[in-house]
Design a protein around this motif. Structure first.
Motif, PDB file in Angstrom:
ATOM      1  N   PHE A 186      44.771  42.254 -68.578  1.00  0.00           N
ATOM      2  CA  PHE A 186      43.411  42.353 -68.034  1.00  0.00           C
ATOM      3  C   PHE A 186      42.686  41.542 -68.978  1.00  0.00           C
ATOM      4  CE2 PHE A 186      39.128  43.556 -67.503  1.00  0.00           C
ATOM      5  CZ  PHE A 186      38.842  43.899 -66.388  1.00  0.00           C
ATOM      6  N   GLY A 187      41.805  40.581 -68.387  1.00  0.00           N
ATOM      7  CA  GLY A 187      40.975  40.087 -69.279  1.00  0.00           C
ATOM      8  C   GLY A 187      40.416  38.703 -68.792  1.00  0.00           C
ATOM      9  N   LYS A 188      39.182  38.569 -69.287  1.00  0.00           N
ATOM     10  CA  LYS A 188      38.740  37.055 -68.983  1.00  0.00           C
ATOM     11  C   LYS A 188      39.840  35.741 -69.406  1.00  0.00           C
ATOM     12  CE  LYS A 188      34.779  35.429 -70.663  1.00  0.00           C
ATOM     13  NZ  LYS A 188      34.297  34.686 -69.404  1.00  0.00           N
ATOM     14  N   GLY A 189      40.046  34.891 -68.638  1.00  0.00           N
ATOM     15  CA  GLY A 189      41.064  34.102 -68.844  1.00  0.00           C
ATOM     16  C   GLY A 189      42.528  34.369 -69.021  1.00  0.00           C
ATOM     17  N   SER A 190      42.667  35.673 -68.458  1.00  0.00           N
ATOM     18  CA  SER A 190      44.145  36.229 -68.480  1.00  0.00           C
ATOM     19  C   SER A 190      45.191  35.254 -67.630  1.00  0.00           C
ATOM     20  CB  SER A 190      44.157  37.650 -68.379  1.00  0.00           C
ATOM     21  OG  SER A 190      43.576  37.983 -67.094  1.00  0.00           O
TER      22      SER A 190
ATOM     23  N   ILE B  59      54.247  38.496 -58.482  1.00  0.00           N
ATOM     24  CA  ILE B  59      53.228  38.368 -59.414  1.00  0.00           C
ATOM     25  C   ILE B  59      51.986  38.495 -58.432  1.00  0.00           C
ATOM     26  CG2 ILE B  59      51.992  37.173 -61.495  1.00  0.00           C
ATOM     27  CD1 ILE B  59      54.614  36.177 -62.024  1.00  0.00           C
ATOM     28  N   GLY B  60      51.097  39.433 -59.005  1.00  0.00           N
ATOM     29  CA  GLY B  60      49.628  39.502 -57.974  1.00  0.00           C
ATOM     30  C   GLY B  60      48.697  38.958 -59.072  1.00  0.00           C
ATOM     31  N   ILE B  61      47.822  38.193 -58.513  1.00  0.00           N
ATOM     32  CA  ILE B  61      46.528  37.635 -59.057  1.00  0.00           C
ATOM     33  C   ILE B  61      45.556  37.763 -58.164  1.00  0.00           C
ATOM     34  CG2 ILE B  61      45.487  35.748 -60.638  1.00  0.00           C
ATOM     35  CD1 ILE B  61      48.446  34.728 -61.158  1.00  0.00           C
ATOM     36  N   PRO B  62      44.972  38.939 -58.214  1.00  0.00           N
ATOM     37  CA  PRO B  62      43.790  38.980 -57.235  1.00  0.00           C
ATOM     38  C   PRO B  62      42.622  37.976 -57.565  1.00  0.00           C
ATOM     39  CG  PRO B  62      43.956  40.999 -58.505  1.00  0.00           C
ATOM     40  CD  PRO B  62      44.894  40.242 -58.949  1.00  0.00           C
TER      41      PRO B  62
ATOM     42  N   GLU C 180      46.304  44.884 -54.838  1.00  0.00           N
ATOM     43  CA  GLU C 180      47.051  44.674 -56.078  1.00  0.00           C
ATOM     44  C   GLU C 180      47.963  45.860 -56.747  1.00  0.00           C
ATOM     45  OE1 GLU C 180      43.918  44.853 -55.702  1.00  0.00           O
ATOM     46  OE2 GLU C 180      42.588  45.275 -57.544  1.00  0.00           O
ATOM     47  N   ALA C 181      47.411  47.169 -56.374  1.00  0.00           N
ATOM     48  CA  ALA C 181      48.209  48.237 -56.939  1.00  0.00           C
ATOM     49  C   ALA C 181      48.990  49.156 -55.928  1.00  0.00           C
ATOM     50  CB  ALA C 181      47.145  49.317 -57.675  1.00  0.00           C
ATOM     51  N   THR C 182      48.870  48.776 -54.313  1.00  0.00           N
ATOM     52  CA  THR C 182      49.507  49.893 -53.424  1.00  0.00           C
ATOM     53  C   THR C 182      50.802  49.239 -53.283  1.00  0.00           C
ATOM     54  OG1 THR C 182      48.679  48.530 -51.662  1.00  0.00           O
ATOM     55  CG2 THR C 182      47.216  50.074 -52.505  1.00  0.00           C
ATOM     56  N   ARG C 183      51.464  50.287 -52.660  1.00  0.00           N
ATOM     57  CA  ARG C 183      52.917  50.207 -52.218  1.00  0.00           C
ATOM     58  C   ARG C 183      52.946  49.891 -50.628  1.00  0.00           C
ATOM     59  NH1 ARG C 183      55.698  54.411 -49.835  1.00  0.00           N
ATOM     60  NH2 ARG C 183      57.632  54.420 -50.851  1.00  0.00           N
ATOM     61  N   THR C 184      52.303  49.128 -50.421  1.00  0.00           N
ATOM     62  CA  THR C 184      52.149  48.524 -48.885  1.00  0.00           C
ATOM     63  C   THR C 184      51.776  47.205 -48.787  1.00  0.00           C
ATOM     64  OG1 THR C 184      51.578  49.163 -46.566  1.00  0.00           O
ATOM     65  CG2 THR C 184      49.999  49.549 -48.031  1.00  0.00           C
TER      66      THR C 184
ATOM     67  N   ILE D 242      48.188  40.039 -62.927  1.00  0.00           N
ATOM     68  CA  ILE D 242      47.056  39.478 -63.850  1.00  0.00           C
ATOM     69  C   ILE D 242      45.767  39.512 -63.340  1.00  0.00           C
ATOM     70  CG2 ILE D 242      46.370  37.301 -64.815  1.00  0.00           C
ATOM     71  CD1 ILE D 242      49.235  36.303 -64.858  1.00  0.00           C
ATOM     72  N   LEU D 243      44.971  40.431 -64.056  1.00  0.00           N
ATOM     73  CA  LEU D 243      43.438  40.655 -63.709  1.00  0.00           C
ATOM     74  C   LEU D 243      42.735  40.140 -64.439  1.00  0.00           C
ATOM     75  CD1 LEU D 243      44.080  44.584 -63.536  1.00  0.00           C
ATOM     76  CD2 LEU D 243      44.186  43.131 -61.461  1.00  0.00           C
TER      77      LEU D 243
END
Lengths: 370, 370
Positions: free
Chosen positions: A22-26, A145-148, A156-160, A185-186
């Motif tokens: 998590f974070g700016k620029g991550s 890999i999920g990048i919202p 980004e957090a669910t199982r569906t 990556i948030l």
């Protein structure tokens, strides 16, 4: 059916996202994360990216795309179909001899869901429609890999991952532990360019879900804690004069993640069934349909309705009105059927006799307000 | 050294516990979870259980122990040493030809930490002291299941396990993604038999950590959200007349888990360094040492000190007093050294010039209040 047996299906075993930055620029971390999985030059990765970034790539910076990788832009004007997923998987499968080492989804709920489904299909074989339901995915998918790039859906957090079979009309997710992202990556910098209205509608998805969960009769302490914190964060963001300030965007990105964590152990209530009616019958997108519904929910959620109207006024966001003003009787009947079918949320909110409370004329009255 | 460079060490990649079950009676899920990993009758598991349950086994019910399994009770009167871990791992290794399929830790922070360390050592080889530090564990450990029987330390959610090398005096965890549990079973029924005072001291560990984190200068929005919700839950539990009611025990178990999640992205402040001094020099256990320290923290945490005193009064829990009343000058010097060494937390709380604020005489004054 007894309410308890409908809602309490045993003690669930909740699967978390494996890792998150998590974070700016991550987003710059993506290179290192991907490199740790590319063991030889033959390895390749699939980037599934919201089509918006095809024309506006600046927020993403320079992505670590190698010459053997695939970059595919995903349409977001329509929600994903099983047919679309099947053709996407086929396209990816035939392009290399080996499976990719990672599937990277960069975008909103639609793109993240497409990435999850594609990853599962690539290792499990068959067609997407065969996995719509609960725990039908048998093997782990490709490393996901999920990048919202927008906050609120919690995808980004669910199982569906929600997909619609265009032939049968079945709109149902691949609910599976294998659907959960391996890495998130948030990066709140990525939501700076979201249009204000869309930012509001999507953010409200997290708030509405948690409001419904905490008003329901089925409760558990973990879900309650995630929901409460999501509401606290959303309240700060949407009561603030600057809902899109850097600080607010950070908070909303956390709220979306925690709201997604809440979904595993909670049920929604009255809003989502009505909102689903609007989506199925009138084709409205999920997040705006939620907001349209919330405008007409004074009876069921009086305090939350008042707070919602405050958010709308404070942020000066226009919620579409009159969407049901010109409908035929058969359309109202279709809306009724598409709403009332949501047995679990409506039982959670109104009890097992919900059909008595929510009869045809009441449902129509509510839609007529929208 | 610049404060930022000391505290911000790049964007971390946080590892979550893979799965958790939450709920009354969820310990009965252990059987199914273990069975899914026992692929043949030769497979076996190691149960590491707080010695308390050797004499009081009722709360655990009938554990799914097979004839080939090992059940080992863990002493909790002393904190675990690297030497103890080494002998435990040796004992387990020589008892079967194959490695176990799971290590199950059932107990408080000590037992959970022993389970984590044992699991890592069984697959990585060598001695425990070789892994004290950051990211020294190279391979995944044996599948780890954590079942906490007291709430507050957050050990169920963290990526460390604290152990002391008795020869060198080094007290340091195996900080590694591989140290994180694969599965948690969070069953609030298991905390019903905890002695009241211990329940209070341990629960306060979660609250104090989060109070320190939210008062610090190093902050990030994910850690803040976990900390805020942990504090909200602890406040409900310890302001309630029934801190050990079923509802309160559920809340505190969630608070402990979320507090553990907060630890990944936060720093503590002034309390933990002083508390560490009490542990190192006087041998006091971590959680009671935190409470003793908190009694003397009016200067640094005035509001939190007032709230803490309210909890103590409300729950009528005796906090040990006068623990430093008979100490020699050399003991005070040892306390000073053991406190001031905690550079990161003290910088987080007081700034990089913390040694000017917290000089020898000030540190002694604070200890003299305890």
């Amino acid at each position: 059916m007894n309410k308890d047996s409908l809602l309490i299906t045993g003690i669930g075993n909740s699967r978390n996202v494996s890792r998150y930055c998590f974070g700016k620029g991550s987003i710059t971390q993506l290179s290192e994360i991907l490199n740790s999985r590319r063991s030889s030059s033959e390895n390749w990765a699939v980037f599934l990216i919201d089509e918006y970034f095809d024309r506006h790539s600046e927020p993403l910076g320079v992505l670590p795309v190698e010459s053997t990788d695939r970059v595919i832009h995903i349409r977001t004007d329509v929600e994903p179909s099983t047919q679309f997923i099947d053709s996407l998987v086929c396209d990816i499968s035939v392009s290399h001899k080996m499976l990719p080492v990672a599937v990277i989804g960069i975008g909103g709920g639609i793109t993240l869901d497409v990435a999850k489904a594609t990853s599962n299909l690539l290792t499990n074989g068959g067609r997407a429609e065969e996995y719509q339901g609960w725990d039908l995915v048998k093997r782990p998918g490709i490393y996901k890999i999920g990048i919202p790039t927008i906050s609120g859906t919690g995808a980004e957090a669910t199982r569906t991952c929600v997909i619609t079979n265009e032939k049968t009309g079945v709109k149902l997710g691949m609910n599976s532990d294998h659907t959960v992202f391996d890495q998130l990556i948030l990066d709140p910098d990525l939501t700076a360019s979201v249009p204000r209205n869309q930012y509001f509608f999507t953010g409200m998805d997290a708030w509405i879900h948690c409001v419904e969960a905490l008003s329901g009769s089925y409760r558990n302490p973990v879900g309650d804690a995630f929901s409460a914190q999501t509401i606290t964060l959303c309240r700060k963001v949407f009561s603030d004069n600057e809902m899109m300030s850097e600080e607010s965007r950070e908070k909303l990105m956390v709220a979306s993640y925690l709201g997604g964590c809440a979904i595993a152990t909670t049920y929604v209530g009255v809003v989502h069934p009505f909102s689903a009616g609007l989506s199925v019958v009138l084709g409205l997108h999920h997040c705006v349909a939620n907001c349209i519904t919330m405008m007409a929910m004074e009876l069921y959620y009086p305090d939350e309705h008042r707070e919602f109207m405050g958010f709308v006024e404070n942020q000066d966001v226009p919620i579409p009105e009159g969407v049901c003003s010109q409908l035929s009787d058969s359309q109202f009947e279709a809306l009724y059927q598409a709403t009332i079918i949501h047995e679990k949320p409506l039982t959670n909110a109104l009890g097992e006799q919900y059909r008595d409370v929510l009869d045809r004329s009441r449902v129509r009255q509510i839609f007529e307000k929208m």
